[in-house]
Design a protein around this motif. Sequence first.
Motif, PDB file in Angstrom:
ATOM      1  N   PRO A 147       0.806  -1.202   0.000  1.00  0.00           N
ATOM      2  CA  PRO A 147       0.000   0.000   0.000  1.00  0.00           C
ATOM      3  C   PRO A 147       0.844   1.259   0.000  1.00  0.00           C
ATOM      4  O   PRO A 147       1.991   1.259   0.408  1.00  0.00           O
ATOM      5  CB  PRO A 147      -0.805  -0.126   1.308  1.00  0.00           C
ATOM      6  CG  PRO A 147      -0.781  -1.572   1.641  1.00  0.00           C
ATOM      7  CD  PRO A 147       0.523  -2.095   1.122  1.00  0.00           C
TER       8      PRO A 147
ATOM      9  N   ALA B 133      -1.999   4.938   3.207  1.00  0.00           N
ATOM     10  CA  ALA B 133      -2.726   3.869   3.890  1.00  0.00           C
ATOM     11  C   ALA B 133      -2.197   3.670   5.300  1.00  0.00           C
ATOM     12  O   ALA B 133      -2.958   3.438   6.237  1.00  0.00           O
ATOM     13  CB  ALA B 133      -2.607   2.579   3.090  1.00  0.00           C
TER      14      ALA B 133
ATOM     15  N   ASP C  50      -8.347   0.086  -2.039  1.00  0.00           N
ATOM     16  CA  ASP C  50      -8.666  -0.101  -0.609  1.00  0.00           C
ATOM     17  C   ASP C  50     -10.170  -0.086  -0.355  1.00  0.00           C
ATOM     18  O   ASP C  50     -10.653   0.488   0.613  1.00  0.00           O
ATOM     19  CB  ASP C  50      -7.949   0.960   0.233  1.00  0.00           C
ATOM     20  CG  ASP C  50      -6.437   0.857   0.096  1.00  0.00           C
ATOM     21  OD1 ASP C  50      -5.857  -0.072   0.671  1.00  0.00           O
ATOM     22  OD2 ASP C  50      -5.851   1.694  -0.617  1.00  0.00           O
TER      23      ASP C  50
ATOM     24  N   TRP D 184      -2.326  -5.201   3.742  1.00  0.00           N
ATOM     25  CA  TRP D 184      -3.434  -4.297   3.401  1.00  0.00           C
ATOM     26  C   TRP D 184      -4.819  -4.771   3.817  1.00  0.00           C
ATOM     27  O   TRP D 184      -5.736  -3.956   3.946  1.00  0.00           O
ATOM     28  CB  TRP D 184      -3.426  -3.965   1.903  1.00  0.00           C
ATOM     29  CG  TRP D 184      -3.617  -5.126   0.969  1.00  0.00           C
ATOM     30  CD1 TRP D 184      -2.639  -5.866   0.382  1.00  0.00           C
ATOM     31  CD2 TRP D 184      -4.853  -5.676   0.498  1.00  0.00           C
ATOM     32  NE1 TRP D 184      -3.177  -6.836  -0.429  1.00  0.00           N
ATOM     33  CE2 TRP D 184      -4.537  -6.738  -0.385  1.00  0.00           C
ATOM     34  CE3 TRP D 184      -6.198  -5.367   0.709  1.00  0.00           C
ATOM     35  CZ2 TRP D 184      -5.508  -7.497  -1.042  1.00  0.00           C
ATOM     36  CZ3 TRP D 184      -7.180  -6.125   0.063  1.00  0.00           C
ATOM     37  CH2 TRP D 184      -6.830  -7.171  -0.797  1.00  0.00           C
TER      38      TRP D 184
END
Length: 341
Positions: free
Chosen positions: A27, A31, A124, A320
Amino acid sequence: MAHMGSATMKVYAAASYIVVILAHFIPTATAGSIDMSTAILIRVDQSGIGDFKKIQDAIDSVPSNNSELVYIWVKPGTYREKIVVPADKPFITLSGTQPSNTIITWNDGGNIMDSPTLTVLASDFVGRYLTIQNTFGSEGQAVALRVSGDRAAFYGCRILSYQDTLLDDTGSHYYSNCYIEGATDFICGNAASLFERCHLHSISTKKGSITAQHRDFASENTGFVFLGCKITGVGTTFLGRPWGAYSRVLYAFTYMSGVVAPAGWDDWADPSKQSTVFYAEYKCYGPGADRSMRVGWSQNLSSDDAAPLLTKDMIGGSSWLRPAPTSFKRGSTIIKPGSKF
């Protein structure tokens, strides 16, 4: 590698791409700076007591280049909408309560990119407990869900159509406990995806295909892995056929009912692809898992060959995949768990 046979080289390449994929799908810095425990709550309710009556209106309200978790809670109902999550709106969760009563539906077909009921372009993204369906029917491409953003995850969703149901397009994706139904190439695309404990149901009355993984080049770090899944259906289906010459699919610890064709895999009338695809099975079971009549260009992996493909690391998931938020806020007010929304 000079002394390896061609089958061993394929397995080696499949395992090696895991290392590359971990580096490729890390990421961005933004993030890591986000508070993953608290999300902004937006309510969608057709009765008018929420913040919005339409899901798309709720998504549109999220600012461009969003830098906070946003949790769009969709109250039970049938939402007849064609929805797009734009690329500049990351970190959105779209959640129902249960897929049986929270349904997103549309009726469009004919073009794989334009027909989806729900298109996810943002990174995401998380989808939870929704039914996403395209009711166009059996006369052409009709996508229910297109996932073209990176680092997307879906939990407990039902994804329904006939042809090209799930366009698992690009990026790294995770599907957990989802029910995916279709007949022709109903999981297709060129993403790097792990499907865990999913139920794949073929409604093909002849010889359909579950997957059409679209990997054109050996250098692409993409492929589909089905881990601990279940395959059922009403007719006969192949496990996959190659949309791209280097198509890559693995089924592991998966129950295969008798709907799986004894040959298992189809070359899409192009024998040249038999030498470049990576189609494999590992410790699958059930009447459809009998490999005695499988095509000779598919593989039955050993434990050592399968091991690197059977964890979330194959999509970089440890960096993630995020849990559901534990608290929510509306404006500056924090809503504690157990409070009424």
